[in-house]
Motif scaffolding. Structure first.
Motif, short mmCIF file in Angstrom:
data_model
loop_
_atom_site.label_atom_id
_atom_site.label_comp_id
_atom_site.label_asym_id
_atom_site.label_seq_id
_atom_site.Cartn_x
_atom_site.Cartn_y
_atom_site.Cartn_z
N SER A 270 0.84 -1.20 0.00
CA SER A 270 0.00 0.00 0.00
C SER A 270 0.87 1.24 0.00
CB SER A 270 -0.94 0.02 1.21
OG SER A 270 -0.22 0.29 2.39
N MET A 271 0.29 2.31 -0.46
CA MET A 271 0.93 3.62 -0.43
C MET A 271 -0.14 4.66 -0.17
SD MET A 271 3.12 5.67 -3.37
CE MET A 271 1.70 6.45 -4.13
N SER A 272 0.18 5.65 0.64
CA SER A 272 -0.78 6.73 0.88
C SER A 272 -0.09 8.06 0.70
CB SER A 272 -1.36 6.64 2.30
OG SER A 272 -0.37 6.90 3.27
N VAL A 273 -0.84 9.02 0.17
CA VAL A 273 -0.39 10.40 0.04
C VAL A 273 -1.45 11.27 0.69
CG1 VAL A 273 0.46 12.18 -1.51
CG2 VAL A 273 0.60 9.78 -2.19
N SER A 274 -1.05 12.11 1.64
CA SER A 274 -1.99 12.94 2.37
C SER A 274 -2.42 14.14 1.53
CB SER A 274 -1.38 13.43 3.67
OG SER A 274 -0.95 12.34 4.46
N ILE A 275 -3.72 14.43 1.59
CA ILE A 275 -4.26 15.61 0.92
C ILE A 275 -4.50 16.67 1.99
CG2 ILE A 275 -6.13 16.53 -0.51
CD1 ILE A 275 -6.67 13.64 -1.43
N LEU A 276 -3.67 17.71 1.97
CA LEU A 276 -3.78 18.79 2.95
C LEU A 276 -4.33 20.04 2.26
CD1 LEU A 276 -0.35 18.41 4.81
CD2 LEU A 276 -2.56 17.48 5.47
N VAL A 277 -5.43 20.54 2.77
CA VAL A 277 -6.02 21.77 2.24
C VAL A 277 -5.88 22.84 3.31
CG1 VAL A 277 -8.12 22.89 1.42
CG2 VAL A 277 -7.63 20.52 0.77
N PRO A 296 9.39 3.44 -7.02
CA PRO A 296 10.61 4.25 -6.91
C PRO A 296 10.35 5.59 -6.23
CG PRO A 296 10.36 3.34 -9.12
CD PRO A 296 9.09 3.07 -8.40
N LEU A 297 11.40 6.11 -5.63
CA LEU A 297 11.30 7.39 -4.94
C LEU A 297 10.85 8.51 -5.88
CD1 LEU A 297 11.86 9.24 -2.51
CD2 LEU A 297 14.22 9.41 -3.27
N GLN A 298 11.41 8.52 -7.10
CA GLN A 298 11.04 9.59 -8.03
C GLN A 298 9.55 9.56 -8.35
OE1 GLN A 298 13.48 7.47 -8.41
NE2 GLN A 298 15.42 8.55 -8.91
N THR A 299 9.00 8.34 -8.49
CA THR A 299 7.57 8.23 -8.77
C THR A 299 6.75 8.70 -7.58
OG1 THR A 299 8.01 6.34 -10.21
CG2 THR A 299 5.74 6.64 -9.46
N ARG A 300 7.19 8.35 -6.38
CA ARG A 300 6.47 8.80 -5.18
C ARG A 300 6.50 10.32 -5.07
NH1 ARG A 300 9.81 4.86 -2.14
NH2 ARG A 300 9.99 6.43 -0.50
N ASN A 301 7.66 10.90 -5.40
CA ASN A 301 7.75 12.36 -5.37
C ASN A 301 6.80 12.99 -6.40
OD1 ASN A 301 9.63 12.44 -3.35
ND2 ASN A 301 11.39 12.53 -4.72
N ALA A 302 6.70 12.34 -7.57
CA ALA A 302 5.76 12.84 -8.58
C ALA A 302 4.32 12.77 -8.05
CB ALA A 302 5.91 12.04 -9.86
N CYS A 303 3.99 11.68 -7.37
CA CYS A 303 2.65 11.55 -6.78
C CYS A 303 2.40 12.66 -5.76
CB CYS A 303 2.49 10.19 -6.12
SG CYS A 303 2.45 8.80 -7.27
N ASP A 304 3.44 12.99 -5.00
CA ASP A 304 3.30 14.06 -4.02
C ASP A 304 3.04 15.40 -4.71
OD1 ASP A 304 3.32 15.21 -1.45
OD2 ASP A 304 5.44 15.70 -1.61
N ILE A 305 3.77 15.65 -5.81
CA ILE A 305 3.56 16.89 -6.56
C ILE A 305 2.14 16.94 -7.12
CG2 ILE A 305 4.26 18.19 -8.60
CD1 ILE A 305 7.12 17.13 -8.12
#
Length: 751
Positions: A270-277, A296-305
């Protein structure tokens, strides 16, 4: 994987998951202290380095253990690191005892310590790797976000792009409500895992301390739920004696409860990315895979962006929607304030425009309630039920300017019987001194909620008698619940507009109070002048009238035989006119004093007062007159008995006077149905009556509707009646028909 002990699953909602003291095994961690970055703690899987075995790393500076760390990274670690999340420092290849290995470096502060994490670089595995290859997708996503008009469309775009970037079997957009229950509002999947779209999950699935970690650390990944946790050695930081705070850690191990939760869900990664408003946790991107999966880290960073871009667009759309609603409600509020300003009593501005009052908060019904009055608008409970809500508000929330709920029955159980009109309540206090409210009501909206499993079954009993065990969800089958007793929630602009209206109403009341204060000051000055005038009248006018009457009577008695018939008639006219003038002066003095005398309110027996006045008047009625008295049960009222006796005397004497000439006079005194906390009395006769076209003149000073030749009087009696009744807080009015009689009504407070 190690077995999960029951003790570890007890009180999951209180578990300190940020200090578990273990890592996931796809990397290692070093805790560094001091300017030389001395290693004080390390994970047990720290690899051997050439010339430095792992078991000799503790106490040595970082560059001696990991010589590959260059000056640039060392500079970041010592001078440029903040406390607001992990900073990614690039990829580094280490010459470990098992051969070269590539690691992605991340670092953050934990108190006085610097935490450096080495995550093994993942293979491409079919997913995009470099930012160059990710850029076209990021650009397309941002363009699509700008084209989406609704929040639902934004969420669907995010779920689809995150899943395509990461290659997970399923990507969900999970939104929290105000009670921290979560709902899946968007989903994208390949069919390997079941759909959870529109399902709701209870707040206990993601307890408070987990939500706080999601807020502080936006990205979390669990590549393999079957991992063996790696301990951090030593468990306690030597300089503090406390466990290491891993809130910002990339590799931090997860709660055993969460691992079991994933297994029960049928997912191994699993992977989660927090949505902060605007700094608040709005929701999560939650990705799942049936089998173990590294991203990969780069993909996770892209997801964060992507997620941060989505959050900015989401905040803009939500702000835009709220602004539009505020503008619409502001226009309604401005109209209401204009209506209120036009009225002598601002409440009339509400009552004459019920559509705007209801539209202001999108309510089904409304009420304006004070200790004396209750005005209803739209679809509301009965007046008695509204008064019950008012009394509960006054007793339980009297100090609150605004009270809001969409489940009134949960706070005030008697309201469960009025759920069809008042499941939701928005109340504003419109007085700083008295219990006075504007209440808005919303009806019940029955909803069927689809939960991802039974939300009520979160604990199980320990057969050994230990504490109840909070276990992870075992069943994810749809479980339906019918929610009753709730209205649609009140939006932030609706509540804010109600608050603004309250401030405006209090401003109007304050301005009126200031005007009244100025008017009172002027009245006090006028009253002093009136008192001086009254003194002058009593001494300068009454004495001459008495002299005229006295000397005229002496003239008539002593010199009368010398006068002709015409002369004696002239003397009688002088005596009668002077006597009438004296009576008029006496009545004027009574009228002026009536406004200054203090009220001595007590509970008066109205029947006794009427009977006392009636007996006194009967003595002066000629025996040949036939009068039928009809006095009903009058009960009691709060009044000054002396003043109230004067009211009854005036009304009954008028009834006796204006029924003169009737073969049988009928005079009726009754109490009508009470209204708004007031007793309503009426005096009715079958006399000459009056023309209703002139009813507005009836209660004025010196106003008469009949000639003096027909009926004697000074025209002050009814003015006294009105003044006394209004001083008591009541009202007086009359109805009449020429030749058929008149009816006079007046009200008095019951309490």
């Amino acid at each position: 994987m190690r077995s999960v002990q029951p003790a570890e699953l007890t009180a999951c909602d209180r578990e300190p998951i940020h200090i578990l003291g273990t890592l996931q095994p796809h990397g290692f961690l070093l805790a560094l202290e001091g300017p030389d970055l001395r290693i004080v703690q390390a994970s047990a899987n720290l690899p051997d380095q050439p010339g430095c075995p792992a078991d000799e790393a503790h106490g040595r500076p970082l560059h001696a253990v990991v010589p590959e760390i260059g000056a640039a990274i060392t500079g970041v670690l010592t001078d440029q690191l903040g406390h607001d999340g992990a900073a990614y420092l690039g990829t580094l290849t280490l010459a470990t005892g098992t051969g070269p290995r590539a690691y992605d470096l991340a670092a953050h502060r934990s108190g006085a310590l610097t935490i450096l994490e080495f995550e093994e670089s993942a293979g491409e595995g079919g997913a995009a790797g470099s930012l160059d290859s990710l850029y076209p997708r990021l650009r397309a996503f941002i363009e699509a976000l700008h084209g989406a008009t609704k929040v639902e469309a934004l969420c669907a775009l995010l779920a689809a792009d995150i899943r395509q970037l990461t290659g997970f079997d399923r990507a969900l957009v999970y939104r929290f409500d105000r009670d921290w229950n979560g709902t899946v509002v968007a989903e994208d999947g390949n069919g390997v895992l079941p759909s959870y779209l529109d399902l709701r999950w209870p707040a206990s699935d993601i307890p408070a301390q987990a939500r706080e970690l999601y807020r502080r650390n936006r990205l979390r990944i669990i590549p393999d739920a079957a991992y063996e946790p790696v301990p951090i050695l030593p468990l306690m930081t030597p300089s503090t004696g406390e466990p290491l705070d891993l809130s910002q850690s990339v590799l931090r191990s997860v709660s055993p409860v969460h691992v079991e939760y994933m297994r029960n869900m049928g997912t191994m990664a699993s992977m989660s990315v927090s949505i902060l408003v605007e700094g608040v946790l709005w929701g999560l991107i939650s990705c799942h895979n049936k089998t173990a999966r590294r991203v990969p880290l780069q993909t996770r960073n892209a997801c964060d962006i992507l997620t941060q871009t989505f959050a900015l667009q989401l905040a803009a759309k939500e702000r835009g929607a709220l602004s539009e609603q505020r503008l619409a409600l502001g226009a309604i509020q401005a109209r209401l304030l204009a209506f209120m300003a036009e009225e002598e009593n601002f409440v009339e501005g509400f009552l004459k425009h019920p559509e705007d009052v209801l539209a202001l908060t999108d309510a089904g019904g409304a009420a304006i309630v004070t200790g004396q009055r209750c005005h209803l608008m739209g679809r509301t409970p009965s007046e008695r039920q509204v008064r019950g809500v008012y009394e509960w508000l006054s007793a339980q929330h009297g100090g609150e300017a605004v009270h809001v709920t969409d489940a009134l029955g949960e706070e005030y159980p008697p309201a469960r019987t009025i759920a069809d009109t008042a499941s939701g309540l928005l109340a504003i206090s419109i007085s700083e001194k008295y219990a006075s409210y504007v209440l808005w009501f919303r009806p019940e909206v029955v909803q069927t909620v689809r939960w991802g499993g039974d939300p009520t079954k979160a604990t199980s009993k320990d057969p050994a008698g230990g504490p109840d065990r909070l276990h992870p969800r075992k069943s994810f089958e749809t479980w339906k619940e019918t929610v009753q007793g709730r209205s649609l929630p009140w939006s932030v602009p609706e509540v804010d507009t109600a608050k603004d209206l309250r401030a405006a109403v209090l401003g109007i009341v304050l301005r009126r109070a200031e005007e009244l204060a100025a008017l009172t000051e002027e009245l006090q000055r006028s009253n002093k002048e009136l008192e001086a005038f009254s003194y002058s009248v009593s001494h300068d006018l009454r004495a001459p009238f008495r002299h005229i009457v006295g000397y005229a009577e002496l003239l008539r008695s002593r010199e009368g035989e010398k006068f002709s018939e015409r002369g004696r008639r002239y003397v009688d006219t002088i005596i009668e006119a002077a006597f009438s003038a004296g009576t008029l002066v006496d009545n004027l003095l009574t009228f002026s004093q009536m406004g200054r005398n203090a009220l001595n309110r007590i509970s008066c027996d109205m029947n006794q007062l009427v009977e006392d006045v009636r007996r006194k008047m009967i003595r002066d009625i000629p025996l040949e007159r036939a009068i039928r008295w009809q006095v009903g049960p009058l009960g009691r009222a709060q009044a000054d008995p002396v003043m109230m006796r004067l009211v009854i005397e005036n009304l009954l004497s008028n009834a006796i006077k204006y029924t003169r000439g009737r073969p049988e006079a009928v005079i009726e005194v009754v109490r009508e149905a009470d209204r708004d906390g007031e007793a309503v009395f009426c005096v009715r006769d079958n006399g000459v009556g009056f023309d209703m076209a002139y009813v507005s003149k009836l209660f004025g000073v010196f106003q008469r509707l009949h000639r003096v030749e027909e009926f004697e009087g000074t025209g002050i009696g009814l003015a006294n009646v009105r003044r006394i009744v209004e001083r008591h807080g009541g009202q007086v009015w009359a109805e009449g028909v020429l030749g058929r009689g008149a009816t006079f009504h007046f009200t008095l407070p019951i309490r």
